[in-house]
Design an enzyme around this catalytic site. Structure first.
Site, PDB file in Angstrom:
ATOM      1  N   SER A   1       0.803  -1.226   0.000  1.00  0.00           N
ATOM      2  CA  SER A   1       0.000   0.000   0.000  1.00  0.00           C
ATOM      3  C   SER A   1       0.835   1.275   0.000  1.00  0.00           C
ATOM      4  O   SER A   1       0.316   2.345   0.302  1.00  0.00           O
ATOM      5  CB  SER A   1      -0.942   0.011   1.213  1.00  0.00           C
TER       6      SER A   1
ATOM      7  N   LYS B   1      -4.690   3.963  10.148  1.00  0.00           N
ATOM      8  CA  LYS B   1      -3.740   4.879   9.511  1.00  0.00           C
ATOM      9  C   LYS B   1      -4.197   6.331   9.672  1.00  0.00           C
ATOM     10  O   LYS B   1      -3.382   7.222   9.956  1.00  0.00           O
ATOM     11  CB  LYS B   1      -3.593   4.528   8.031  1.00  0.00           C
TER      12      LYS B   1
END
Length: 649
Positions: A513, A556
């Protein structure tokens, strides 16, 4: 995110049940199989396996209900006549004890009868010896030799005890007892050594002089024998060594296994009993790596004579499944027995946390062991405050208190980066991007990525140089960036090197990612266009430049908010997955994007940004490869493999 999605998420989180005010009124099923949450397929298979006495192998994440299913299987087994197992001395060969199987409860009666008989014989012999000694002493008194008479009596007593056989030596030993058991036995043999699993023979320090312990009395049954007619559960089956797995295969095939000493240095190595019955159902469990490291013949036996199950990590967020979670809270309160029940607001918060931990829109987590830990901590807080019921505030406090090791490491990681200014949260910088990573699946960190373009060190062509102890897959994936730089920028990079640094990943990275972070950093470095440092990002890229979904977006975003980041770019496909805590909602702006063009529009600043965006739009139909690996510091990846944590960008 739009208000409609947020309102729908909030609506779905609530529990609507007119009969539910607190978990005290929620009915908890008596049978364990009915207490299993979200594993409908596994429940169906276990019921069939119990009915037909089949083996089962369960593979899945820890805390998804494998051990509960194994216990439930023992309850479901058809009621057979349970057996006791006795070990008798062998007069012909003392090192080969005899084994006898009797109905449950009968073994205890047999041992007691033998002990009473031995006690009677011992009492009769002692009475005879007492009369004989008394006669010797009286005779010596009458003949005037009392001293010699006493000496003779003592000598007779010593010789008798030394050479006469002990009555209790012939008493059999009960090594498997099912006295007053209503259900088939359930034995958890996870982590046991070979002796505890297969049976062993105790060491005898007195092996001569008439003081030695008879061989049959030193025989100890193993878990495979104690689970006779029941269930033997072994988690992390691959941790058993190959020799032990081979012995397990023999026991499964023969349904009996002799007991012998497991250590060659022990006197028990000479002792080997007759085969001891061990007709058990084996329930093996583990993670995916368990399949790879299992003995092929053992797995073949389990598969050929049973079922293989993969345990689900999540279930759909439906009213029925939310009601199951309500029941789960009630079950945990009842099972703990020391915490108060939960009111409706507390259960709503538990369900909301379940949605967060699922990491997938429209789903609830099935890693219920971790969720049960949160319930117990919230209950402890409520009890400490003297509250009659646990409330929403107690659950929120529990989430702050019961942070995982990974969350604590992540907080420390962020603090260090702030202190040493490893990432920037204000201003503009060329070639520097605030990437985002997850640690252990439930904690986020800011992962700075820096790119720089320099003259090539090679006369033939330029190259991509990535630092940060990247693993092999990561190194190969980083090379993909060089294939598309010319298409994006329109510049020839054959005579230039591109340096990419993952800051703070001292022992390696892995993951998928960090694609948009790396792409943005490289484009900024080549075009010398600064990146807005108030922005952080996460996302993967397809070969056409589409931003693909990634995991852990909620954690995140929260990490970025804690670090002081103002804007977070995420894949649009992850928009519904965002379930951040209320305290962070006003601190950050979440920007969902679908293409690399949108990423550049929201992250770069300056007059040259428009030119780059126009170039990207022109090449949007070109098949270019930006796929990057999932970024994970290797030290954290090792923690994950050992069960302590991990970090993924």
């Amino acid at each position: 995110m739009d208000n409609e999605n947020e309102n729908t998420a909030n609506e779905n989180t609530k529990v609507y049940d007119a009969d539910f005010d607190t978990t005290e009124s929620v009915n908890v099923p008596e049978q364990l199989i009915d207490q299993v949450i979200g594993q409908d397929h596994a429940v169906e298979v276990v019921k069939k396996a119990a009915e037909q006495r089949r083996h089962v192998m369960m593979i899945g994440s820890p805390g998804t209900g494998k051990s509960l299913l194994a216990k439930a299987m023992a309850e479901l087994l058809p009621k057979e006549e349970l057996k006791d197992v006795l070990v008798y001395p062998n007069t012909e060969d003392p090192n080969n004890p005899k084994v006898r199987e009797v109905p449950a409860g009968k073994g205890r009666e047999i041992v007691q009868a033998h002990k009473m008989e031995a006690r009677k014989r011992s009492q009769s012999r002692n009475m005879l010896m007492l009369l004989l000694i008394f006669g010797i002493v009286m005779y010596s008194f009458y003949v005037g030799q009392l001293l010699w008479g006493i000496i003779a009596a003592i000598l007779l007593l010593v010789l008798t005890r030394q050479f006469m056989p002990k009555d209790d030596l012939m008493v059999p030993k009960l090594i498997v007892s099912n006295y007053e058991k209503e259900h088939a036995p359930y034995i958890d043999a996870t982590g046991t050594h070979a002796g505890a699993l297969l049976g062993d023979v105790r060491h005898d320090p007195f092996q001569s002089g008439g003081m030695e312990t008879p061989a049959h009395d030193r025989v100890e049954s193993g878990d495979i024998h104690k689970s006779h007619k029941g269930v033997l559960f072994i988690d992390e089956i691959n941790t058993l060594n190959i020799e032990t797995q081979q012995n397990m295969l023999t026991a499964l095939q023969e349904k009996e296994y002799p007991i012998t000493g497991q250590s060659e240095r022990s006197s028990g190595a000479l002792v080997k009993s007759d085969p001891v019955p061990c007709d058990f159902i084996m329930v093996a469990a583990g993670n995916l790596d368990a399949v790879e490291n299992m003995h092929p013949a053992l797995r073949s036996r389990l598969k050929g004579y049973g079922y293989e199950l993969y345990m689900r990590d999540t279930m759909e967020d439906t009213p029925e499944n939310r009601k199951d979670l309500v029941r789960f809270v009630a079950q945990e309160v009842k099972r703990d027995g020391h915490i108060p029940h939960f009111n409706k607001s507390a259960v709503d918060e538990i369900i909301r946390e379940s949605r967060r931990r699922a990491g997938r829109k429209g789903h609830l987590t099935l890693k219920l062991r971790d969720l049960g830990g949160l319930i117990r901590v919230a209950g402890d807080i409520a009890k400490a405050e003297g509250s009659e019921y646990a409330t929403e505030e107690h659950v929120i406090s529990a989430k702050r208190m019961a942070r995982s090791i990974e969350q604590q490491v992540a907080d420390n990681y962020l603090e260090q980066k702030k202190q040493y200014q490893l990432f920037s949260k204000e201003g503009e910088q060329v070639g520097r991007v605030n990437g985002l990573a997850v640690m252990g699946g439930d904690s986020g960190v800011v992962l700075p990525i820096i790119a720089e373009v320099t003259p090539s060190l090679s006369n033939s062509e330029g190259s991509v140089i990535a630092t940060g102890m990247l693993k092999d897959i990561a190194k190969e994936a980083v090379q993909n960036v060089s294939a598309v730089i010319k298409n994006i920028t329109g510049k020839d990079i054959a005579n230039r090197d591109i340096h990419i640094q993952f800051v703070g990943t001292y022992e390696g990275v892995e993951g998928d990612s960090a694609s948009i972070s790396v792409a943005t950093a490289v484009i900024s470095a080549i075009e010398q266009v600064p990146v807005n440092q108030t922005v952080a990002m996460t996302g993967s890229l397809s070969v056409r430049g589409d931003v693909l979904p990634v995991g852990g977006v909620t954690y995140k975003i929260e990490a970025a908010a804690q670090a002081g980041i103002q804007k977070i770019i995420i894949p649009k496909a992850n928009e519904a997955d965002v379930l951040i805590e209320d305290q962070y909602k006003d601190q950050v702006e979440i920007i969902p994007v679908s293409t690399i063009t949108e990423v550049i529009e929201h992250s770069l600043v300056g007059n040259e940004k428009k030119n780059i965006v126009d170039k990207l739009k022109k090449v949007s139909n070109v098949k270019w490869n930006f796929d990057m690996p999932e970024v994970v510091p290797a030290s954290i990846e090792n923690m994950k493999k050992s069960g302590t944590g991990s970090k993924n960008a």
